[in-house]
Design an enzyme around this catalytic site. Structure first.
Site, PDB file in Angstrom:
ATOM      1  N   ASP A   6      -0.256   1.797  -9.632  1.00  0.00           N
ATOM      2  CA  ASP A   6       1.183   1.397 -10.312  1.00  0.00           C
ATOM      3  C   ASP A   6       1.095   2.553 -11.301  1.00  0.00           C
ATOM      4  O   ASP A   6       1.719   3.244 -11.980  1.00  0.00           O
ATOM      5  CB  ASP A   6       1.846   0.635 -10.569  1.00  0.00           C
ATOM      6  CG  ASP A   6       1.736  -0.472  -9.532  1.00  0.00           C
ATOM      7  OD1 ASP A   6       2.860   0.243  -8.665  1.00  0.00           O
ATOM      8  OD2 ASP A   6       1.450  -1.553  -9.254  1.00  0.00           O
TER       9      ASP A   6
ATOM     10  N   ASP B 264       4.838   1.480  -0.554  1.00  0.00           N
ATOM     11  CA  ASP B 264       5.053   1.702  -1.371  1.00  0.00           C
ATOM     12  C   ASP B 264       3.810   2.776  -2.017  1.00  0.00           C
ATOM     13  O   ASP B 264       3.953   3.720  -3.475  1.00  0.00           O
ATOM     14  CB  ASP B 264       5.315   0.921  -2.846  1.00  0.00           C
ATOM     15  CG  ASP B 264       5.634  -0.599  -2.272  1.00  0.00           C
ATOM     16  OD1 ASP B 264       5.709  -1.428  -1.025  1.00  0.00           O
ATOM     17  OD2 ASP B 264       5.974  -1.299  -3.223  1.00  0.00           O
TER      18      ASP B 264
END
Ligand code: GLY
Length: 403
Positions: free
Chosen positions: A124, A184
């Site tokens: 992330d 993602d």
């Protein structure tokens, strides 16, 4: 009680209930409405930070993410995966309005993430740093932001497994997964493509390109929907298993994951000109826009295969990501007019039915997103990334229409 007393009492109760129940907007919200909400959000952040400056782990509370079940604001530390979105929201407000007030706030909140350039505990870092520092650099040209972004890209590629051809997403659940890669993760490639252009080092580009190819081979099903998690053998690179983490089932189409894929392949085509990536984005768009479970307002249920449709929550975050991606896709695709029409429809729905009423939702712009239904977490709430991609989509719409 006498009947002539009951009816006035009921009327008063109805007024009280309707004042406290969020009323859906019927008109599309304006930029002034959005600004008023975000000023309220900023006030609320400062209050939470003053009253409750650290989390249970003793980490400083810096970034608003959502609202808690009691309606209070949830403000999380800089290491949260969503921490880049609020600074990004402030940068987009600066871009939309040109007002220095937003820039000042954006600079301040961006700086709270500086240490995150070294946070390689998951994939992330791309989300965190490119939505905050990436927008900061783009809008100010301030070269001080460059070294932070370059370090962030270095941190991300440490997670690349040559044998697999992918960047590993997560480190948890290690008794089950070896090298889990989630759809993602396509979003993190933007940081790497930028780093390659910035530094001239082809490794960043090659890693991002290879990740996109491997994901295209293994995440997609014949109907062009994608699996959430593909786990790889770190030695042989073989696929070990395909699971979901936030979707309804391993075989289902989790809505936000589909939107990340659409956005990710569209963005990857922008940097590579590789036609297979454009075709992949168009195939994903087809799956979404022609899906029998897509509602008429184009705001999907949280999973396209959720068993209780139509009595399932919608996911506004998935719709906002999809709208932004479709605006980009329309400039590359022969189907551009069709994608633009669909993106416009999504924005109209989000800005009316799904927008917070003035003063509602602690100041977030939109309500009605879903974080993780299987974990019973963040159901039918505002989420900072829904607001981020909504503003990005508004900007993309504005830019397209002024061409
Ligand atoms: N990337 C995490 C999520 O979409 O929930």
């Amino acid at each position: 009680m006498k009947q002539h007393l009951i009816f006035p009492l009921l009327a008063v109760l109805l007024v009280i209930v309707s004042c406290s129940t969020p009323a859906s907007q019927t008109e599309v919200i304006t930029l002034d409405d959005i600004a008023a909400q975000l000023l309220l959000l900023d006030d609320n952040i400062l209050k939470v930070q003053a009253e409750n400056p650290t989390t249970g782990d003793g980490l400083p509370r810096v970034i608003p993410r959502t609202i808690n079940k009691d309606g209070s604001l949830s403000v999380l530390p800089a290491g949260d995966w969503t921490s880049g979105f609020y600074p990004g929201v402030l940068w987009y407000m600066y871009e939309l309005t040109g007002e220095a007030e937003w820039k000042d706030k954006a600079v301040k909140y961006t700086a709270t993430l500086e240490e995150q350039q070294y946070n390689g505990s998951n994939h992330d870092v791309g989300f965190r740093m490119f939505c905050s520092y990436g927008n900061a650099l783009r809008l100010t040209g301030d070269e001080a932001y460059i070294s932070v972004l370059e370090q962030s890209a270095k941190t991300l590629i440490v997670r690349y497994y040559e044998n697999v051809g992918c960047i590993r997403s997560w480190n948890f659940n290690e008794e089950v997964w070896q090298c889990p890669v989630i759809i993602d993760n396509m979003m993190n490639l933007e940081l790497l493509f930028w780093a390659s252009e910035q530094t001239g080092d082809p490794d960043y580009y090659d890693i991002a390109f290879r990740h996109a190819l491997t994901t295209m081979d293994n995440h997609f099903r014949p109907d062009n929907s994608s699996v959430h998690v593909v786990d790889y053998d770190t030695i042989t690179g073989a696929v070990r298993m395909k699971n979901t983490h936030q979707g309804y089932a391993d075989e289902s189409a989790w809505s936000r994951g589909q939107a990340w894929g659409l956005y990710g392949y569209t963005m990857t085509y922008r940097f590579t000109d590789h036609l297979d990536f454009l075709k992949q984005a168009e195939k994903i768009a087809g799956f979404l826009l022609e899906n029998p479970n897509m509602p008429d307002d184009l705001v999907p249920y949280w999973d396209y295969d959720a068993p209780g449709i139509p009595d399932e929550p919608r996911d506004v975050s998935a719709a906002a990501i999809m709208a932004s991606a479709l605006y980009e896709l329309c400039s590359y695709s022969e189907n551009g007019a069709y994608y633009k029409e669909k993106a416009d429809k999504i924005l109209e729905s989000l800005g009316s039915t799904y927008a917070s009423a003035p003063g509602e939702n602690c100041g977030f712009i939109l309500g009605h997103s879903v974080g993780s239904k299987p974990a019973d977490s963040e159901l039918d709430v505002p989420l900072n990334y829904a607001d981020y991609y909504y503003l990005e989509a508004l900007l993309r719409q504005k830019n397209l229409e002024s061409q």
